[in-house]
Enzyme design. Structure first.
Site, PDB file in Angstrom:
ATOM      1  N   PRO A   2       0.833  -1.158   0.000  1.00 46.56           N
ATOM      2  CA  PRO A   2       0.000   0.000   0.000  1.00 46.56           C
ATOM      3  C   PRO A   2       0.834   1.159   0.000  1.00 46.56           C
ATOM      4  CG  PRO A   2      -0.892  -1.610   1.384  1.00 46.56           C
ATOM      5  CD  PRO A   2       0.212  -2.158   0.645  1.00 46.56           C
ATOM      6  N   GLU A   3       0.887   1.719  -1.163  1.00 45.61           N
ATOM      7  CA  GLU A   3       1.599   2.985  -1.388  1.00 45.61           C
ATOM      8  C   GLU A   3       0.526   4.009  -1.744  1.00 45.61           C
ATOM      9  OE1 GLU A   3       5.053   2.455  -3.902  1.00 45.61           O
ATOM     10  OE2 GLU A   3       4.942   0.302  -3.672  1.00 45.61           O
ATOM     11  N   LYS A  54       0.904   7.577   2.954  1.00 47.82           N
ATOM     12  CA  LYS A  54       0.247   6.280   3.008  1.00 47.82           C
ATOM     13  C   LYS A  54      -0.686   6.175   4.211  1.00 47.82           C
ATOM     14  CE  LYS A  54       4.509   4.460   1.070  1.00 47.82           C
ATOM     15  NZ  LYS A  54       5.717   3.666   1.361  1.00 47.82           N
ATOM     16  N   ARG A 309      15.447  -3.884   0.951  1.00 44.55           N
ATOM     17  CA  ARG A 309      14.274  -4.077   0.093  1.00 44.55           C
ATOM     18  C   ARG A 309      14.683  -4.585  -1.279  1.00 44.55           C
ATOM     19  NH1 ARG A 309      10.105  -1.326   2.310  1.00 44.55           N
ATOM     20  NH2 ARG A 309       8.950  -2.909   1.197  1.00 44.55           N
TER      21      ARG A 309
END
Length: 319
Positions: A2-3, A54, A309
């Site tokens: 969820p960006e 966000k 990441r």
DNA sequence: GACAATGTTACAGT
DNA sequence: CACTGTAACATTGT
């Protein structure tokens, strides 16, 4: 999730369906998820829904707000008779709600429904149940509408604060400017973007994802924007030329807008406020595509790790 | 069993 | 003090 595009898609859904409802009861099944002045949501009407990066903010008419961050695996799902018949709830929701990942339930009613509750009791003695209007059938204090908060990994949070104190939540206080603000804040401008890059000594990719510098960009869109701008994720941010910075700025706007248009990326747990999946995963440029051929130059897309990441890029055309 | 997953944050180290 | 990298949070799926 969820960006920015995913959270904005949820916001649009909540703005459409949640506003006007009164929160009759908040049912907290996992206490660590919710903090703040919980009792003030009881009986309060939802006035509007804003997004900051966000993060989501549900504003109540009593000047309290419900701040929500869904982190990686949170879902906010609205259910009521108002939801269109053809709505296809994704399997990512995990079947009937509530389920074992439902940690908070907001029980909702409409103001007009509440006003008719007394009448529902009067008619119930003389009329059969099936003749009673469906929306006043309930004889308890709950309406027919519900908002579920589900979260597999339990990383998310819900904080209830006086609206004027939202800025005291460090996430909101420290959030940087964003490309598509939802609540009237000024949008990140290209000159401001260039200044941020010029002052940063580290690599460009983690910078794009730093919420204190730029709001709303996460791993998927950072990877894809760098690909579109043909910039290597390891490039030092302050080494980008004017042209490259401008290209990257436009690329970010482009991929975020595409994400919004597609209703977000449902590669993982993300679904919108009605439980529907998004489609941006069909448009991924490089995210998750290691080993596949670059659509632009044919080189094989690589995967490395940066700041913990997954980082995807084409060594052929990203310089 | 090992590892990775849309995110933030606390903490150790430089 | 500022910045950077890593671990941690908890669970599922490969």
């Amino acid at each position: 999730m969820p960006e920015l595009p995913e959270v904005e898609t949820i916001r649009l859904g909540l703005q459409k369906y949640l506003v006007g409802h009164t929160i009759e009861e908040i049912e907290v099944r996992l206490p660590k998820m919710v903090s703040g002045e919980i009792k003030f949501v009881h009986g309060a009407r939802v006035k509007g829904v804003r997004r900051f990066g966000k993060g989501l903010v549900i504003d109540l008419a009593n000047d309290y707000s419900i701040a929500v961050h869904i982190k990686m695996t949170g879902q906010l799902i609205y259910k009521s008779s108002k939801v269109p018949k053809g709505t296809k709830v994704s399997e990512k929701v995990g079947g009937e709600l509530p389920n074992k990942f439902t940690h908070v339930i907001f029980h909702l009613s409409h103001p007009e429904l509440a006003a008719q509750k007394g009448r529902a009791y009067l008619v119930s003695g003389s009329q059969s149940k099936k003749e009673m209007p469906k929306r006043v059938r309930h004889d308890n204090n709950r309406g027919d509408a519900v908002l579920y908060y589900n979260d597999i990994r339990q990383f998310g949070w819900i904080k209830i604060v006086k609206s004027e104190k939202l800025k005291e939540i460090s996430f909101f206080k420290e959030l940087g400017p964003e490309l598509f603000p939802s609540a009237g804040q000024p949008a990140l401008a290209v000159d401001q973007f260039k200044t941020i890059l010029s002052k940063a000594k580290g690599p460009i990719k983690p910078l794009l994802m730093d919420q204190k510098k730029i709001g709303g960009v996460g791993n998927i869109y950072a990877n894809d924007a760098l690909f579109v701008a043909r910039i290597h994720p390891k490039r030092k941010a302050n080494s980008l030329s004017e042209k490259e910075s401008e290209r990257l700025f436009e690329a970010l706007k482009k991929v975020l807008a595409k994400g919004l248009e597609a209703g977000g990326a449902s590669e993982w747990q993300y679904v919108n406020a009605l439980g529907e999946a998004g489609k941006y995963q069909e448009f991924f440029q490089v995210y998750g595509k290691q080993g596949m051929k670059c659509p632009r130059c044919g080189e094989v897309i690589k995967k490395i790790v940066m700041a913990g990441r997954g980082t995807f890029f084409c060594s052929g055309c990203q310089r």
